[in-house]
Write a protein that holds these residues in place. Structure first.
Motif, PDB file in Angstrom:
ATOM      1  N   LYS A  21       0.897  -1.327  -0.071  1.00 34.97           N
ATOM      2  CA  LYS A  21       0.028   0.074  -0.063  1.00 34.97           C
ATOM      3  C   LYS A  21       0.709   1.242   0.137  1.00 34.97           C
ATOM      4  CE  LYS A  21      -4.193   1.543   0.315  1.00 34.97           C
ATOM      5  NZ  LYS A  21      -5.287   1.175  -0.538  1.00 34.97           N
ATOM      6  N   LYS A  22       0.721   2.412  -0.849  1.00 36.66           N
ATOM      7  CA  LYS A  22       1.353   3.371  -1.149  1.00 36.66           C
ATOM      8  C   LYS A  22       0.382   4.492  -0.908  1.00 36.66           C
ATOM      9  CE  LYS A  22       4.986   1.624  -3.875  1.00 36.66           C
ATOM     10  NZ  LYS A  22       4.538   0.214  -3.698  1.00 36.66           N
ATOM     11  N   ILE A  23       0.633   5.492   0.039  1.00 29.15           N
ATOM     12  CA  ILE A  23      -0.344   6.516   0.229  1.00 29.15           C
ATOM     13  C   ILE A  23       0.732   7.766   0.275  1.00 29.15           C
ATOM     14  CG2 ILE A  23      -1.750   7.516   1.996  1.00 29.15           C
ATOM     15  CD1 ILE A  23      -2.448   4.790   3.013  1.00 29.15           C
ATOM     16  N   ALA A  24       0.320   8.896  -0.231  1.00 30.29           N
ATOM     17  CA  ALA A  24       0.945  10.009  -0.474  1.00 30.29           C
ATOM     18  C   ALA A  24       0.058  11.052  -1.267  1.00 30.29           C
ATOM     19  CB  ALA A  24       2.326   9.945  -1.196  1.00 30.29           C
ATOM     20  N   PHE A  25       0.260  12.448  -0.717  1.00 32.35           N
ATOM     21  CA  PHE A  25      -0.438  13.340  -1.379  1.00 32.35           C
ATOM     22  C   PHE A  25       0.314  14.797  -0.933  1.00 32.35           C
ATOM     23  CE2 PHE A  25      -1.796  14.079   2.889  1.00 32.35           C
ATOM     24  CZ  PHE A  25      -2.239  15.415   2.926  1.00 32.35           C
ATOM     25  N   SER A  26      -0.054  15.664  -2.194  1.00 31.52           N
ATOM     26  CA  SER A  26       0.246  17.098  -1.969  1.00 31.52           C
ATOM     27  C   SER A  26      -0.497  17.891  -2.655  1.00 31.52           C
ATOM     28  CB  SER A  26       1.913  17.210  -2.511  1.00 31.52           C
ATOM     29  OG  SER A  26       2.264  18.338  -2.301  1.00 31.52           O
ATOM     30  N   ALA A  27      -1.140  19.063  -2.052  1.00 30.82           N
ATOM     31  CA  ALA A  27      -2.139  19.904  -2.791  1.00 30.82           C
ATOM     32  C   ALA A  27      -1.599  21.346  -2.439  1.00 30.82           C
ATOM     33  CB  ALA A  27      -3.370  19.475  -2.233  1.00 30.82           C
ATOM     34  N   GLY A  28      -1.960  22.120  -3.543  1.00 30.02           N
ATOM     35  CA  GLY A  28      -1.908  23.538  -3.318  1.00 30.02           C
ATOM     36  C   GLY A  28      -3.225  24.303  -3.071  1.00 30.02           C
ATOM     37  N   LEU A  29      -3.150  25.250  -2.653  1.00 30.36           N
ATOM     38  CA  LEU A  29      -4.343  25.963  -2.204  1.00 30.36           C
ATOM     39  C   LEU A  29      -5.402  26.595  -3.369  1.00 30.36           C
ATOM     40  CD1 LEU A  29      -5.684  27.196   0.677  1.00 30.36           C
ATOM     41  CD2 LEU A  29      -4.577  29.382   0.075  1.00 30.36           C
ATOM     42  N   ARG A  30      -4.807  26.974  -4.289  1.00 29.35           N
ATOM     43  CA  ARG A  30      -5.864  27.387  -5.262  1.00 29.35           C
ATOM     44  C   ARG A  30      -5.811  26.683  -6.447  1.00 29.35           C
ATOM     45  NH1 ARG A  30      -7.635  32.818  -4.007  1.00 29.35           N
ATOM     46  NH2 ARG A  30      -8.443  33.026  -6.002  1.00 29.35           N
ATOM     47  N   GLN A  31      -6.821  26.455  -7.088  1.00 33.43           N
ATOM     48  CA  GLN A  31      -7.075  25.632  -8.445  1.00 33.43           C
ATOM     49  C   GLN A  31      -6.543  26.545  -9.634  1.00 33.43           C
ATOM     50  OE1 GLN A  31      -7.749  22.303  -8.594  1.00 33.43           O
ATOM     51  NE2 GLN A  31      -7.470  22.520 -10.890  1.00 33.43           N
ATOM     52  N   SER A  32      -6.891  27.562  -9.631  1.00 33.19           N
ATOM     53  CA  SER A  32      -6.848  28.781 -10.516  1.00 33.19           C
ATOM     54  C   SER A  32      -6.558  30.191 -10.003  1.00 33.19           C
ATOM     55  CB  SER A  32      -7.686  28.551 -11.753  1.00 33.19           C
ATOM     56  OG  SER A  32      -9.136  29.033 -11.298  1.00 33.19           O
ATOM     57  N   GLY A  33      -5.995  30.911 -10.965  1.00 30.42           N
ATOM     58  CA  GLY A  33      -5.810  32.247 -10.546  1.00 30.42           C
ATOM     59  C   GLY A  33      -4.969  32.581  -9.227  1.00 30.42           C
ATOM     60  N   ALA A  34      -5.011  34.007  -8.642  1.00 27.05           N
ATOM     61  CA  ALA A  34      -4.330  34.472  -7.511  1.00 27.05           C
ATOM     62  C   ALA A  34      -5.288  35.126  -6.615  1.00 27.05           C
ATOM     63  CB  ALA A  34      -3.228  35.200  -8.092  1.00 27.05           C
ATOM     64  N   GLY A  35      -4.876  35.350  -5.334  1.00 26.64           N
ATOM     65  CA  GLY A  35      -5.676  36.158  -4.407  1.00 26.64           C
ATOM     66  C   GLY A  35      -5.439  35.516  -3.025  1.00 26.64           C
ATOM     67  N   TYR A  36      -6.061  36.349  -1.942  1.00 19.30           N
ATOM     68  CA  TYR A  36      -5.732  36.097  -0.755  1.00 19.30           C
ATOM     69  C   TYR A  36      -7.041  35.121   0.125  1.00 19.30           C
ATOM     70  CZ  TYR A  36      -2.781  40.232  -0.795  1.00 19.30           C
ATOM     71  OH  TYR A  36      -2.104  41.278  -1.056  1.00 19.30           O
ATOM     72  N   THR A  37      -6.710  34.595   1.137  1.00 17.17           N
ATOM     73  CA  THR A  37      -7.560  33.663   1.758  1.00 17.17           C
ATOM     74  C   THR A  37      -7.528  34.256   3.150  1.00 17.17           C
ATOM     75  OG1 THR A  37      -7.111  31.853   0.305  1.00 17.17           O
ATOM     76  CG2 THR A  37      -8.173  31.560   2.601  1.00 17.17           C
ATOM     77  N   GLY A  38      -8.786  34.883   3.842  1.00 17.19           N
ATOM     78  CA  GLY A  38      -8.629  35.477   4.921  1.00 17.19           C
ATOM     79  C   GLY A  38      -8.694  36.814   4.837  1.00 17.19           C
ATOM     80  N   PRO A  39      -8.731  37.809   5.936  1.00 21.70           N
ATOM     81  CA  PRO A  39      -8.735  37.234   7.302  1.00 21.70           C
ATOM     82  C   PRO A  39     -10.409  37.026   7.787  1.00 21.70           C
ATOM     83  CG  PRO A  39      -8.379  39.596   7.308  1.00 21.70           C
ATOM     84  CD  PRO A  39      -8.401  39.155   6.100  1.00 21.70           C
ATOM     85  N   TYR A  40     -10.565  36.144   8.496  1.00 23.76           N
ATOM     86  CA  TYR A  40     -11.848  35.498   9.114  1.00 23.76           C
ATOM     87  C   TYR A  40     -11.959  35.930  10.625  1.00 23.76           C
ATOM     88  CZ  TYR A  40     -12.187  33.231   4.601  1.00 23.76           C
ATOM     89  OH  TYR A  40     -12.048  33.186   3.328  1.00 23.76           O
ATOM     90  N   LYS A  41     -13.018  35.874  11.004  1.00 24.18           N
ATOM     91  CA  LYS A  41     -13.319  36.115  12.568  1.00 24.18           C
ATOM     92  C   LYS A  41     -12.945  34.826  13.376  1.00 24.18           C
ATOM     93  CE  LYS A  41     -16.584  40.103  12.051  1.00 24.18           C
ATOM     94  NZ  LYS A  41     -17.811  40.424  12.498  1.00 24.18           N
ATOM     95  N   SER A  42     -13.081  33.742  12.702  1.00 32.86           N
ATOM     96  CA  SER A  42     -12.700  32.338  13.666  1.00 32.86           C
ATOM     97  C   SER A  42     -12.261  31.368  12.721  1.00 32.86           C
ATOM     98  CB  SER A  42     -14.101  31.794  13.809  1.00 32.86           C
ATOM     99  OG  SER A  42     -15.017  31.609  12.820  1.00 32.86           O
ATOM    100  N   GLU A  43     -11.632  30.455  13.126  1.00 31.53           N
ATOM    101  CA  GLU A  43     -10.841  29.576  12.495  1.00 31.53           C
ATOM    102  C   GLU A  43     -11.555  28.758  11.387  1.00 31.53           C
ATOM    103  OE1 GLU A  43      -7.484  27.687  15.231  1.00 31.53           O
ATOM    104  OE2 GLU A  43      -9.051  26.390  14.945  1.00 31.53           O
ATOM    105  N   ILE A  44     -10.758  28.612  10.180  1.00 33.15           N
ATOM    106  CA  ILE A  44     -11.765  27.825   9.213  1.00 33.15           C
ATOM    107  C   ILE A  44     -10.675  26.710   8.809  1.00 33.15           C
ATOM    108  CG2 ILE A  44     -12.778  29.774   8.423  1.00 33.15           C
ATOM    109  CD1 ILE A  44     -10.596  29.900   6.064  1.00 33.15           C
ATOM    110  N   THR A  45     -11.446  25.784   8.277  1.00 36.71           N
ATOM    111  CA  THR A  45     -10.481  24.396   7.575  1.00 36.71           C
ATOM    112  C   THR A  45      -9.942  24.804   6.266  1.00 36.71           C
ATOM    113  OG1 THR A  45     -11.477  22.849   8.772  1.00 36.71           O
ATOM    114  CG2 THR A  45     -10.412  22.058   6.868  1.00 36.71           C
ATOM    115  N   LEU A  46      -8.815  24.978   5.943  1.00 40.19           N
ATOM    116  CA  LEU A  46      -8.550  25.138   4.410  1.00 40.19           C
ATOM    117  C   LEU A  46      -8.584  24.125   3.492  1.00 40.19           C
ATOM    118  CD1 LEU A  46      -4.986  27.098   5.485  1.00 40.19           C
ATOM    119  CD2 LEU A  46      -6.941  28.027   4.618  1.00 40.19           C
ATOM    120  N   THR A  47      -9.129  24.258   2.518  1.00 38.88           N
ATOM    121  CA  THR A  47      -9.224  23.401   1.656  1.00 38.88           C
ATOM    122  C   THR A  47      -8.261  23.712   0.405  1.00 38.88           C
ATOM    123  OG1 THR A  47     -11.054  24.913   0.321  1.00 38.88           O
ATOM    124  CG2 THR A  47     -11.663  22.951   1.864  1.00 38.88           C
TER     125      THR A  47
END
Length: 266
Positions: free
Chosen positions: A130-156
């Motif tokens: 069994k081989k398990i490995a992953f790597s992912a970037g924040l944005r599928q396309s384009g550029a921009g900011y994520t946040g700020p938010y008043k509470s914690e959020i789970t990053l996708t």
């Protein structure tokens, strides 16, 4: 009752005759007289008619009781012999059935043992391969900011770079362990000054490590990693702290979440 008296009378007479023969012997007249005397003691005459009837009944009983006793003994002996034969046959049958059952149980045990060993070996091979490995970037396309938010959020992390074993879900941003083992995880954050860039690796709702950078101006960049022991079904993900902001574009992948299986455990 008459038969019993007859038998006792004969036994007593026989004992007396034997004793007399030992002491010196008796002649036929003496034996007859002795028997007559014994008959007289056992059946004293009341009248001539009663004496004759008693003598006749005793003789008939003596003649009838012995054949009946011998026949009963022969029948009883035959019955006992037959029952013994039946018991021996039943014992033989039971031993054969017991041997058969024990052999069948041994076969079943061997089958279960072989099946279990085969399944264990197959599972070991599956886990080993069994081989398990992953790597992912924040944005599928384009550029921009994520946040700020008043509470914690789970990053996708939507841009999947690698996802061998499909244990990472880009829709929820959650990695779910498919098997027990030791895993390595790493997170990187990037932002611009003024708000700070802070994110945590979370295991089953509990914070494990934090990647953090803060300054008033210029670029913010930090990373952190951790090795975790996971059970099947454990989850790992990244959460952005409140009032923090990160920046990314789909070309550079400045914010990433990665993980892989180091080795499985039983």
């Amino acid at each position: 009752m008459k038969a019993l008296v007859c038998i006792l009378l004969l036994l007593e007479t026989f004992v007396f005759v034997v004793q007399q023969q030992v002491d010196g012997g008796l002649n036929e007249n003496e034996i007859s007289q002795q028997i007559s005397s014994e008959d007289g003691r056992q059946n004293p005459p009341r009248t001539d008619t009663l004496g004759a009837e008693a003598s006749t009944d005793s003789q008939q009983s003596c003649h009838l009781c012995f054949p009946d006793i011998h026949a009963a003994l022969r029948e009883l002996t035959a019955t006992v012999t037959e029952q013994k034969a039946n018991i021996r046959a039943l014992e033989t049958q039971l031993r054969e059935q017991q041997t058969f059952i024990l052999e069948e149980l041994k076969k079943k045990d061997d089958e279960i043992l072989n099946l279990t060993l085969s399944q264990v070996e197959e599972l070991r091979k599956e886990n080993r391969d069994k081989k398990i490995a992953f790597s992912a970037g924040l944005r599928q396309s384009g550029a921009g900011y994520t946040g700020p938010y008043k509470s914690e959020i789970t990053l996708t992390y939507k841009k999947v770079i690698t996802n061998i074993g499909n244990a990472y879900n880009p829709v929820t941003g959650v990695f779910r362990a498919p098997l027990k083992g030791v895993y390595m995880f790493r997170v990187s954050v990037y932002g611009h000054g003024g708000t700070g860039a802070t994110a945590s690796i979370i295991k089953n709702g509990e914070q494990v490590v934090v990647a953090h950078d803060y300054q008033a101006k210029d670029r913010l960049n930090s990373s952190n990693g951790v090795v975790l022991l996971l059970e099947v079904g454990d989850v790992v993900y990244v959460r952005l702290w409140p009032n923090r902001r990160i920046s990314d574009n789909s070309q550079e992948n400045l914010n990433t979440f990665s993980g892989f299986l180091l080795f499985p455990l039983r």
